[in-house]
Structures are given as C-alpha cells and as structure tokens.
Motif scaffolding. Structure first.
Motif, short mmCIF file in Angstrom:
data_model
loop_
_atom_site.label_atom_id
_atom_site.label_comp_id
_atom_site.label_asym_id
_atom_site.label_seq_id
_atom_site.Cartn_x
_atom_site.Cartn_y
_atom_site.Cartn_z
N LYS A 1 0.82 -1.21 0.00
CA LYS A 1 0.00 0.00 0.00
C LYS A 1 0.86 1.26 0.00
O LYS A 1 0.56 2.22 -0.69
CB LYS A 1 -0.89 0.01 1.25
CG LYS A 1 -2.33 -0.31 0.95
CD LYS A 1 -3.21 0.21 2.05
CE LYS A 1 -3.74 -0.91 2.89
NZ LYS A 1 -4.58 -0.63 3.99
N SER A 2 1.92 1.25 0.80
CA SER A 2 2.68 2.50 0.93
C SER A 2 3.61 2.75 -0.25
O SER A 2 3.92 3.89 -0.54
CB SER A 2 3.50 2.55 2.22
OG SER A 2 3.22 1.50 3.05
N HIS A 3 4.06 1.69 -0.91
CA HIS A 3 5.10 1.95 -1.91
C HIS A 3 4.73 1.62 -3.35
O HIS A 3 5.40 2.04 -4.27
CB HIS A 3 6.38 1.20 -1.52
CG HIS A 3 6.85 1.55 -0.15
ND1 HIS A 3 7.11 2.85 0.24
CD2 HIS A 3 7.08 0.79 0.94
CE1 HIS A 3 7.49 2.86 1.50
NE2 HIS A 3 7.47 1.63 1.96
N PHE A 4 3.64 0.86 -3.53
CA PHE A 4 3.33 0.49 -4.91
C PHE A 4 3.00 1.70 -5.79
O PHE A 4 3.46 1.77 -6.93
CB PHE A 4 2.19 -0.54 -4.96
CG PHE A 4 1.84 -0.96 -6.35
CD1 PHE A 4 2.75 -1.69 -7.11
CD2 PHE A 4 0.65 -0.59 -6.94
CE1 PHE A 4 2.45 -2.06 -8.40
CE2 PHE A 4 0.34 -0.95 -8.24
CZ PHE A 4 1.25 -1.69 -8.97
N PRO A 5 2.21 2.69 -5.30
CA PRO A 5 1.87 3.82 -6.18
C PRO A 5 3.09 4.52 -6.77
O PRO A 5 3.08 4.92 -7.94
CB PRO A 5 1.11 4.76 -5.24
CG PRO A 5 0.52 3.87 -4.22
CD PRO A 5 1.54 2.78 -4.00
N MET A 6 4.15 4.61 -5.97
CA MET A 6 5.37 5.26 -6.46
C MET A 6 5.98 4.46 -7.63
O MET A 6 6.38 5.03 -8.65
CB MET A 6 6.36 5.33 -5.28
CG MET A 6 7.75 5.76 -5.63
SD MET A 6 8.81 5.72 -4.16
CE MET A 6 9.05 3.98 -3.89
N ALA B 1 4.14 -3.02 -13.96
CA ALA B 1 4.36 -2.42 -12.64
C ALA B 1 4.19 -3.48 -11.55
O ALA B 1 5.02 -3.59 -10.64
CB ALA B 1 3.38 -1.27 -12.42
N SER B 2 3.13 -4.28 -11.65
CA SER B 2 2.90 -5.32 -10.64
C SER B 2 4.04 -6.33 -10.62
O SER B 2 4.52 -6.72 -9.55
CB SER B 2 1.60 -6.07 -10.93
OG SER B 2 0.53 -5.18 -10.94
N ASP B 3 4.46 -6.76 -11.82
CA ASP B 3 5.54 -7.76 -11.90
C ASP B 3 6.82 -7.22 -11.29
O ASP B 3 7.49 -7.91 -10.52
CB ASP B 3 5.81 -8.14 -13.36
CG ASP B 3 4.67 -8.96 -13.94
OD1 ASP B 3 3.79 -9.38 -13.15
OD2 ASP B 3 4.65 -9.18 -15.15
N THR B 4 7.17 -6.00 -11.67
CA THR B 4 8.41 -5.41 -11.18
C THR B 4 8.38 -5.27 -9.67
O THR B 4 9.35 -5.58 -8.98
CB THR B 4 8.64 -4.02 -11.82
OG1 THR B 4 8.47 -4.16 -13.23
CG2 THR B 4 10.02 -3.50 -11.52
N PHE B 5 7.22 -4.82 -9.16
CA PHE B 5 7.12 -4.64 -7.73
C PHE B 5 7.25 -5.98 -7.00
O PHE B 5 7.91 -6.08 -5.97
CB PHE B 5 5.81 -3.95 -7.36
CG PHE B 5 5.80 -3.39 -5.97
CD1 PHE B 5 6.51 -2.25 -5.68
CD2 PHE B 5 5.11 -4.02 -4.95
CE1 PHE B 5 6.53 -1.73 -4.40
CE2 PHE B 5 5.12 -3.51 -3.66
CZ PHE B 5 5.84 -2.36 -3.39
N GLN B 6 6.64 -7.01 -7.58
CA GLN B 6 6.73 -8.33 -6.96
C GLN B 6 8.19 -8.80 -6.89
O GLN B 6 8.65 -9.30 -5.86
CB GLN B 6 5.90 -9.34 -7.74
CG GLN B 6 5.92 -10.71 -7.12
CD GLN B 6 5.03 -11.71 -7.83
OE1 GLN B 6 3.85 -11.50 -8.00
NE2 GLN B 6 5.62 -12.79 -8.27
N GLU B 7 8.91 -8.59 -7.99
CA GLU B 7 10.34 -8.95 -8.01
C GLU B 7 11.09 -8.24 -6.90
O GLU B 7 11.87 -8.85 -6.17
CB GLU B 7 10.98 -8.53 -9.34
CG GLU B 7 10.54 -9.28 -10.55
CD GLU B 7 11.45 -10.45 -10.83
OE1 GLU B 7 10.91 -11.51 -11.14
OE2 GLU B 7 12.69 -10.30 -10.72
N ALA B 8 10.81 -6.94 -6.79
CA ALA B 8 11.52 -6.14 -5.79
C ALA B 8 11.19 -6.62 -4.37
O ALA B 8 12.05 -6.66 -3.50
CB ALA B 8 11.18 -4.67 -5.95
#
Lengths: 371, 188
Positions: free
Chosen positions: B27-32, B47-54
């Motif tokens: 919630k806090s960091h995905f929008p960025m 965006a979702s894939d990259t965030f999941q990797e991170a």
C-alpha cells in the motif's frame, strides 16, 4: 545404500530430527565414505534450493492475494491510463524498420507501375483525432481573465465554484445512469494527466475519473464522482447491437465549441480508415472537440462513437461501431468492482421528431475537459 | 514511531511472510513504483511484476541475519525496481528511462544480480517440477511449497499412513533432484 533412503536421512539430519546416536552414526558414515559425503553436499544444496523456492512461491501467492484485496478495495486501480498507447510503442519500436520497408515499398510500387498500392503504409498520419487542444496562449489568457474577474468580484461574498483550467475539450455521453458511467474515446484520456471534469449543456461542471481505457477499440469509460451530480432518468436512446446499413441517415451531438452542436450526415462506408472494421465511415462535418460524440440514427438509437477524421479530405469522419461498447462493458463486468455496470434504457424517441430527440438526448451528452 | 523503526518491524514481518506487513509495504510503496513504470512505457502488469520482483529481493535480504537496512524500504524498493525495469527496457529495446530523479538511490547491484541468478535456478526447479508428473508434483508441492504436514498430505493423497507418503515423497524427491541437476549442469 538406497539413495532415497539416504536423502530421507539427510533431510532428517538437516531438520535436526535425529537423536544423538543416529546423528553420530550418520556423521561417521559421511566421514568414512567420501561418495556419501559428496551426495550429502549435493542433497543439502538441492534441499536448500527447494526450500527457498517453496518460500518464494508462498511469498508470491501472498503478494497476489494482497494485490487482489487492494484492487477490490479500490486502493489500487485496475487499469490506470498509460500515457501512450501500445500501438505507439510498437510504432516507436519498429519505426526504422517500417520506414525502410515503406521506402522499399514505394520504390517497388513505382517500378512495377503501381499494380498494388503500397502507399497506405506511409500515410499513417493521415488520421486526426478530434480532441481540441486548447493552446497555451489561450490558457494564459483565460488565467488573466479569471484574475480580472476575481478583482471585479472581489467584494462578492459568495464565490462561485472554481472552474477547471482545461487544456483540451472533447465529448462523452452517459451509458449507465445508476453508476454515472460515461463513454468517450480512449485517445481523449491521453490528454488528461491530472484532472478530469465533465460539463453539461448548462455549464455545470462535475468531477470525473477515468476508470477504464481500451486502446484497441478506442473506447474509455469515465465515472462522474461529483456528489453534486443529480442522477438522470434511464437513457432515452438504446444502443444498437447490429451494424447500420449504407446510406442510413445519422446525426451527432458534440462540443466542437463551448456549446453543444448538432451535425447531420449519413453512413458512407461500413469500414473505417484502411478498412478497419471497428469503425464506420461517415459523411458529416466534425471538428476538434467532437471526439466521443454520440452518433444517432433516425430511430433515436445510438449507432456509433465519433472518433477521428481524415486529414486530407473534408467530411470523411470515422465513428466506432456501437456494438464495441457492449464488448467493453462485458469485459468490465468481469472485473470485481464493476459487476454492477448496466446499460438501462427507456427508448422513447422512436417516433418523435428530430427536435424532441435532440432535446432529450442532449441531457446525456457532456463536454469532457481536463488538464 | 519513526519511519526507520516502522520499516524494521515491516522487514521482520516480511521475513516470516506476515500478510499484514506485505499489505502495508504494498500500500505504501506500490503507487510510487506504478508511476515510475507507467511513465516509462510500462503497463499496469509490468508495474505489478516489477514490484513483486523487488519484494522478493527485499524478502531475501530480510532473511539474512546480518542484514541491516541502511536506508528506508522506500528507497531500497525504488532502486531495485528502477534497476529491474531498466534492464527489461533494454532487453526489449525501448531505450531511455526518464525517472524523476527526486528519489534517492542505494547500491543494490549486488543484491539484484544475486536475485537474478537465484531466479535462474528457480526457473530450472520449476521446469524440473513440471516434468516429473503426477502425483509426484502435487506431493512435493504440498510439502515443500504449501508446507503441509506429512499426516495431512497422507490423508489428502489417500496413503494409508504418513510413513508410506514419506517413502513416496523421497522417491519423488530423488527424481526431482536428478532432473534438476541434469539441467543445472547443462546450464552451467
């Protein structure tokens, strides 16, 4: 020794489930038998990998569940609008290839005394979307004007609701009066990066947000989120599921200027630019600002959504066939937060005269602005 | 509570895959990250894939006992996402990342490289798992991925007792190991 027995022992050993005696025996075995020791190292590595793999799969599952939950709560938007469409990416990506291919095509077509016309490849920019972009100068001028107005009315105690400074203008129309969903062109939304408002023919503005954009069909769905917006009666027009006949007379209502403008014409071809079957070709006049205008037939049925015109020839306009709206609505219905989207119509305009039709329909047509 | 303390708690939560922590981080960091990717020619899925990797890279870090986050989670995730997306852009030849460089970066090159190597190995593992066939695949997944208890698995797969299920599991494990190393050695 049986290998699967060995791997069982190794796992037991690693998980610390062996008693002291078993442990001593096992360590003894390893020390005296280099082959088993080698297997031990291999198995340890493998089990470690498998364990980490398992953890990661579990984490991915938790993340997925979290995302689904947040999406359902609307904290993460399902499909925010990307500033550029996929088609443009592909274009950028293959620009050079296409340019080379096109030039070869031109040469060949000259040489072979143009048996086939390859020119269509080159004329990609011949299509103009009908969004009116308000020039920077005008925006500045308006700013000045509002400032002057503010000064003039500074002693006025009740300031009017502030109006949005828009950098484009287009058209949209209501399709779901219960949820206040509007249809417009997807390309319209590429202009709106910050705010989006819709304005009715009385000049009242309501805040809206883009909730879905289908670049392939060039259809986007907006929602009026302003609490001041009063719910409208069911749509006085129905949305046609079948295609129109050639020559069928049509009319449009849109905002090529600051007030609603009526236009007349007819279906001049059953396919759009370069035989694109999503579109009709219309013979009518349309200008910047007409993007997203409803195209209506004489029975008061919505048959299309105006989207672009051919740059080089006057009166050649393209409209998305109305059944594409249904396919977008059906896609949306499958998404968790849009299950209740519904087109409710009460078609009462079938046998009424044109002036009555326009009067009724214009309440459902909105100017779309934003910045 | 200061952000640093809060981040520390979140990291501890992530290490044990605590759902509430995962949700807070998301919630806090995905929008960025969503902004970063979408403004740089990516889609919502990218965006979702990259965030999941991170998140996975951060998770691996959180497991490391010696690891101390010397920057905020936000900065770490941003740096990792930027690195992952840049590489992906280069792979598909859409050059030029225009990040608004208001965000700080930290050195994450080593972490990401390590992560990429691990992903390669996991890819081999996934392949091997898909090759061994049923019921081996489900049996191993139940134990090693869903972390079910052997008794539970025995009941689910209709073995007469947990020992029989265990014997079967080890036979399957041997086959998986063979497949894994066959490809692993081939790749290296």
């Amino acid at each position: 020794m049986d290998q699967s027995q060995l791997i069982a022992d190794i796992e037991k050993y690693l998980q610390g489930e062996m008693n002291l005696e078993e442990k001593a025996n096992f360590e003894n075995l390893r020390q005296n038998n280099p082959e088993i020791d080698q297997l031990f190292v291999e198995c340890t590595y493998f089990l470690d990998q498998l364990d980490q793999f398992g953890n990661q799969q579990a984490l991915k599952k938790s993340i997925r569940e979290t995302v689904d939950k947040l999406k359902q709560q609307g904290i993460i938007k399902n499909s925010p609008l990307s500033p550029k469409s996929k088609i443009i990416y592909l274009w950028n990506q293959y620009k050079r290839t296409i340019a080379v291919a096109a030039s070869i095509a031109i040469i060949i077509s000259f040489l072979s005394s143009s048996i086939f016309s390859f020119f269509t490849n080159v004329k990609v920019n011949n299509l103009r979307p009908l969004v009116e972009k308000i020039r920077e100068q005008d925006v500045k001028y308006k700013k000045l004007e509002t400032k002057v107005n503010q000064i003039n009315t500074s002693d006025n105690t009740t300031p009017a609701k502030s109006k949005l400074e828009s950098n484009f203008r287009a058209t949209g129309f209501m399709i779901d009066v219960n949820n206040n969903y509007l249809v417009t062109n997807a390309h319209v939304l590429t202009e709106a990066t910050h705010h989006l408002v819709v304005e009715n023919n009385k000049g009242e503005q309501f805040a809206a947000e883009a909730i879905y954009s289908d670049n392939q069909n060039d259809i986007a769905i907006l929602k009026i989120i302003d609490q001041d917006f009063k719910k409208l009666a069911p749509l006085p027009f129905s949305i046609k599921k079948s295609t129109c006949e050639l020559g069928e007379p049509i009319f449009t209502l849109g905002f090529p200027k600051q007030e609603i403008v009526y236009g007349e014409g007819y279906i001049s071809a059953k396919n759009g630019y370069q035989m694109d079957s999503i579109f009709y070709q219309l013979s009518t006049l349309a200008n910047e600002g007409n993007s997203g205008s409803p195209v209506i037939n004489k029975n008061g049925e919505l048959v299309g959504v105006l989207s672009s015109k051919e740059e080089s020839s006057e009166g050649v306009v393209f409209a998305i066939k109305s059944y594409n709206i249904f396919s977008v609505v059906n896609t949306l219905k499958k998404l968790p937060s849009f299950e209740n989207i519904k087109i409710t119509t009460n078609p009462i305009l079938r046998k009424t005269d044109r002036v009555t039709q326009i009067k009724k329909i214009q309440e459902y047509v909105f100017m779309i602005k934003g910045n | 509570m200061s952000t640093i303390e809060q981040d520390k708690l979140l990291l501890e939560g992530l290490a044990i895959q605590d759902k509430a922590s995962i949700e807070t981080i998301y919630k806090s960091h995905f929008p960025m990250i969503q902004n970063l990717i979408i403004n740089n020619k990516g889609s919502m899925d990218d965006a979702s894939d990259t965030f999941q990797e991170a998140m996975i890279v951060l998770y691996q870090k959180s497991l490391d006992n010696e690891f101390q986050l010397n920057c905020l989670i936000k900065t770490y995730l941003y740096s990792v996402c930027k690195r992952i997306w840049l590489k992906k852009l280069q792979q598909i030849q859409r050059f030029g990342l225009q990040a608004d460089d208001f965000e700080e970066y930290v050195a994450i090159e080593e972490d990401v490289t390590k992560h990429e190597k691990q992903q390669d190995r996991f890819h081999i593992m996934e392949n091997a798992l898909s090759k061994i066939g049923e019921p081996c695949k489900s049996l191993l997944e139940a134990y090693y991925i869903q972390k079910k208890h052997m008794n539970e698995i025995a009941a689910e797969f209709k073995y007469t007792n947990a020992d029989n299920a265990k014997t079967q599991k080890y036979k399957c494990l041997m086959r998986l190991k063979k497949l894994f190393f066959a490809e692993y050695k081939h790749e290296n």
